[in-house]
Design a protein around this motif. Structure first.
Motif, PDB file in Angstrom:
ATOM      1  N   ARG A   1      10.439  -3.196  15.702  1.00 22.09           N
ATOM      2  CA  ARG A   1       9.614  -3.398  14.673  1.00 22.09           C
ATOM      3  C   ARG A   1      10.374  -2.563  13.231  1.00 22.09           C
ATOM      4  O   ARG A   1      11.073  -1.548  13.563  1.00 22.09           O
ATOM      5  CB  ARG A   1       8.177  -2.629  14.626  1.00 22.09           C
ATOM      6  CG  ARG A   1       7.561  -3.448  16.011  1.00 22.09           C
ATOM      7  CD  ARG A   1       6.056  -3.260  16.024  1.00 22.09           C
ATOM      8  NE  ARG A   1       5.601  -3.782  17.298  1.00 22.09           N
ATOM      9  CZ  ARG A   1       5.361  -5.120  17.610  1.00 22.09           C
ATOM     10  NH1 ARG A   1       5.197  -5.823  16.457  1.00 22.09           N
ATOM     11  NH2 ARG A   1       4.721  -5.726  18.464  1.00 22.09           N
ATOM     12  N   PRO A   2       9.916  -2.819  12.310  1.00 19.42           N
ATOM     13  CA  PRO A   2      10.532  -2.013  11.146  1.00 19.42           C
ATOM     14  C   PRO A   2       9.958  -0.707  11.182  1.00 19.42           C
ATOM     15  O   PRO A   2       9.035  -0.371  11.422  1.00 19.42           O
ATOM     16  CB  PRO A   2       9.711  -2.693   9.741  1.00 19.42           C
ATOM     17  CG  PRO A   2       9.235  -4.106  10.348  1.00 19.42           C
ATOM     18  CD  PRO A   2       9.093  -4.129  11.878  1.00 19.42           C
ATOM     19  N   PRO A   3      11.268   0.227  10.944  1.00 17.01           N
ATOM     20  CA  PRO A   3      10.666   1.645  11.043  1.00 17.01           C
ATOM     21  C   PRO A   3      10.237   2.035   9.617  1.00 17.01           C
ATOM     22  O   PRO A   3      10.838   1.699   8.796  1.00 17.01           O
ATOM     23  CB  PRO A   3      11.998   2.117  11.472  1.00 17.01           C
ATOM     24  CG  PRO A   3      12.955   1.163  10.845  1.00 17.01           C
ATOM     25  CD  PRO A   3      12.401  -0.155  10.967  1.00 17.01           C
TER      26      PRO A   3
ATOM     27  N   ASP B   1       0.788  -1.385  -0.028  1.00 14.97           N
ATOM     28  CA  ASP B   1       0.003   0.018  -0.040  1.00 14.97           C
ATOM     29  C   ASP B   1       0.948   1.418   0.112  1.00 14.97           C
ATOM     30  O   ASP B   1       0.383   2.323   0.509  1.00 14.97           O
ATOM     31  CB  ASP B   1      -1.070  -0.121   1.225  1.00 14.97           C
ATOM     32  CG  ASP B   1      -0.239  -0.145   2.402  1.00 14.97           C
ATOM     33  OD1 ASP B   1       0.855  -0.593   2.578  1.00 14.97           O
ATOM     34  OD2 ASP B   1      -1.075  -0.172   3.480  1.00 14.97           O
ATOM     35  N   SER B   2       2.042   1.112  -0.503  1.00 14.17           N
ATOM     36  CA  SER B   2       2.979   2.250  -0.837  1.00 14.17           C
ATOM     37  C   SER B   2       3.484   3.188   0.150  1.00 14.17           C
ATOM     38  O   SER B   2       4.030   4.077   0.217  1.00 14.17           O
ATOM     39  CB  SER B   2       2.424   3.164  -1.666  1.00 14.17           C
ATOM     40  OG  SER B   2       1.922   2.617  -3.101  1.00 14.17           O
ATOM     41  N   VAL B   3       3.987   2.221   1.558  1.00 18.16           N
ATOM     42  CA  VAL B   3       4.447   2.942   2.765  1.00 18.16           C
ATOM     43  C   VAL B   3       5.903   2.688   2.511  1.00 18.16           C
ATOM     44  O   VAL B   3       6.298   1.437   2.311  1.00 18.16           O
ATOM     45  CB  VAL B   3       3.595   2.336   4.124  1.00 18.16           C
ATOM     46  CG1 VAL B   3       4.679   2.716   5.235  1.00 18.16           C
ATOM     47  CG2 VAL B   3       2.541   2.790   4.199  1.00 18.16           C
TER      48      VAL B   3
ATOM     49  N   THR C   1      12.537 -10.786   9.894  1.00 18.48           N
ATOM     50  CA  THR C   1      11.132 -10.353  10.439  1.00 18.48           C
ATOM     51  C   THR C   1      10.573 -11.672  11.143  1.00 18.48           C
ATOM     52  O   THR C   1      11.156 -12.815  10.488  1.00 18.48           O
ATOM     53  CB  THR C   1      10.098  -9.511   9.881  1.00 18.48           C
ATOM     54  OG1 THR C   1       9.703 -10.334   8.955  1.00 18.48           O
ATOM     55  CG2 THR C   1      10.698  -8.317   9.110  1.00 18.48           C
ATOM     56  N   THR C   2       9.674 -11.664  11.906  1.00 20.44           N
ATOM     57  CA  THR C   2       8.897 -12.689  12.214  1.00 20.44           C
ATOM     58  C   THR C   2       7.712 -13.112  11.260  1.00 20.44           C
ATOM     59  O   THR C   2       7.084 -13.965  11.308  1.00 20.44           O
ATOM     60  CB  THR C   2       8.316 -12.655  13.586  1.00 20.44           C
ATOM     61  OG1 THR C   2       7.436 -11.318  13.451  1.00 20.44           O
ATOM     62  CG2 THR C   2       9.218 -12.428  14.605  1.00 20.44           C
ATOM     63  N   GLY C   3       7.598 -12.204  10.019  1.00 15.93           N
ATOM     64  CA  GLY C   3       6.742 -12.451   9.074  1.00 15.93           C
ATOM     65  C   GLY C   3       7.463 -13.373   7.779  1.00 15.93           C
ATOM     66  O   GLY C   3       8.518 -13.789   7.928  1.00 15.93           O
ATOM     67  N   THR C   4       6.509 -13.638   6.873  1.00 15.04           N
ATOM     68  CA  THR C   4       6.970 -14.526   5.915  1.00 15.04           C
ATOM     69  C   THR C   4       6.447 -13.927   4.590  1.00 15.04           C
ATOM     70  O   THR C   4       5.372 -13.147   4.677  1.00 15.04           O
ATOM     71  CB  THR C   4       6.628 -16.031   5.732  1.00 15.04           C
ATOM     72  OG1 THR C   4       5.045 -15.994   5.891  1.00 15.04           O
ATOM     73  CG2 THR C   4       7.046 -16.661   6.828  1.00 15.04           C
TER      74      THR C   4
ATOM     75  N   ALA D   1       0.219  -4.733   8.110  1.00 20.29           N
ATOM     76  CA  ALA D   1       0.739  -6.175   8.582  1.00 20.29           C
ATOM     77  C   ALA D   1       2.307  -6.017   8.877  1.00 20.29           C
ATOM     78  O   ALA D   1       2.705  -6.662   9.987  1.00 20.29           O
ATOM     79  CB  ALA D   1       0.466  -7.147   7.511  1.00 20.29           C
ATOM     80  N   ILE D   2       2.900  -5.325   8.200  1.00 19.11           N
ATOM     81  CA  ILE D   2       4.533  -5.241   8.354  1.00 19.11           C
ATOM     82  C   ILE D   2       4.713  -4.597   9.750  1.00 19.11           C
ATOM     83  O   ILE D   2       5.695  -5.191  10.493  1.00 19.11           O
ATOM     84  CB  ILE D   2       5.100  -4.453   7.180  1.00 19.11           C
ATOM     85  CG1 ILE D   2       5.086  -5.321   5.803  1.00 19.11           C
ATOM     86  CG2 ILE D   2       6.386  -4.233   7.601  1.00 19.11           C
ATOM     87  CD1 ILE D   2       5.323  -4.625   4.612  1.00 19.11           C
ATOM     88  N   ARG D   3       3.857  -3.558   9.873  1.00 18.73           N
ATOM     89  CA  ARG D   3       4.413  -2.813  11.023  1.00 18.73           C
ATOM     90  C   ARG D   3       4.232  -3.500  12.326  1.00 18.73           C
ATOM     91  O   ARG D   3       4.638  -3.346  13.519  1.00 18.73           O
ATOM     92  CB  ARG D   3       3.808  -1.303  11.323  1.00 18.73           C
ATOM     93  CG  ARG D   3       2.238  -1.540  11.547  1.00 18.73           C
ATOM     94  CD  ARG D   3       1.504  -0.162  11.628  1.00 18.73           C
ATOM     95  NE  ARG D   3       0.055  -0.254  11.935  1.00 18.73           N
ATOM     96  CZ  ARG D   3      -0.180  -0.074  13.163  1.00 18.73           C
ATOM     97  NH1 ARG D   3       0.599   0.523  14.097  1.00 18.73           N
ATOM     98  NH2 ARG D   3      -1.610  -0.139  13.385  1.00 18.73           N
ATOM     99  N   LYS D   4       3.390  -4.700  12.568  1.00 19.35           N
ATOM    100  CA  LYS D   4       3.104  -5.551  13.500  1.00 19.35           C
ATOM    101  C   LYS D   4       4.217  -6.650  13.754  1.00 19.35           C
ATOM    102  O   LYS D   4       4.217  -7.128  14.703  1.00 19.35           O
ATOM    103  CB  LYS D   4       1.948  -6.086  13.481  1.00 19.35           C
ATOM    104  CG  LYS D   4       0.595  -5.372  13.575  1.00 19.35           C
ATOM    105  CD  LYS D   4      -0.802  -5.782  13.320  1.00 19.35           C
ATOM    106  CE  LYS D   4      -1.822  -5.049  13.373  1.00 19.35           C
ATOM    107  NZ  LYS D   4      -3.190  -5.442  13.041  1.00 19.35           N
TER     108      LYS D   4
END
Length: 181
Positions: free
Chosen positions: A112-114, A67-69, A82-85, A95-98
């Protein structure tokens, strides 16, 4: 002026400010290989700054959510840091910021990712920036962020071909441009 690039800051504890009148130390993705300090995080840059008594340059990687952030992430996938995939470009910022960041030893941290905006805020603490723009990230968006914060004399964008360098220049002729050709 001399630019000294150091990937590991563990050995810099004894450096004194008077030694570095026109030397800027570049922290590549922040403080790498320090337990509990993940790359491309505010904490990595703040850790590096605390170790140095000299002007410092933050080298970091600018990526973009679906979403272009604009935010910091070296890899095209979330898996290693990160803890994501999954791919960064397929994930919304919400979702990424969590997600939590993982350090170079594979340990999950509380960090968390800045966003790019948060990191550019470190200019108030004396930081200079070298922004490595990842594939698919609109160069003009990054340049616009630099210009909007009045950081054209404190930030450079890293590009990897003449076309990308031209796009950066067209977005603003005042931003420093590094181009690999």
């Amino acid at each position: 002026t001399l630019l000294l690039c150091l990937a590991w800051l563990c050995t810099l504890h004894s450096i004194q400010a008077q030694t570095f009148r026109d030397i800027y130390i570049s922290t590549h993705r922040g403080a790498r290989f320090i337990p509990g300090v993940p790359e491309n995080s505010l904490q990595a840059f703040q850790y590096a700054q605390a170790q140095l008594e000299a002007p410092f340059l933050i080298e970091c990687d600018v990526n973009m959510s679906s979403d272009s952030v604009l935010f910091l992430m070296h890899d095209s996938s979330l898996d290693r840091t990160t803890t994501g995939t999954g791919l960064v470009k397929n994930q919304p910022w919400e979702a990424i910021r969590k997600l939590k960041l993982i350090d170079d030893f594979g340990d999950t941290t509380a960090y968390r990712p800045p966003t790019l905006s948060e990191v550019l805020g470190l200019a108030e603490e004396g930081a200079f920036f070298s922004l490595d723009i990842k594939r698919g990230v609109p160069i003009a968006r990054v340049v616009d962020s630099i210009v909007a914060r009045g950081l054209t004399e404190r930030a450079a964008v890293i590009t990897y071909n003449p076309e990308a360098a031209l796009a950066a220049f067209e977005a603003s002729s005042e931003v420093w441009i590094s181009v690999g050709i």
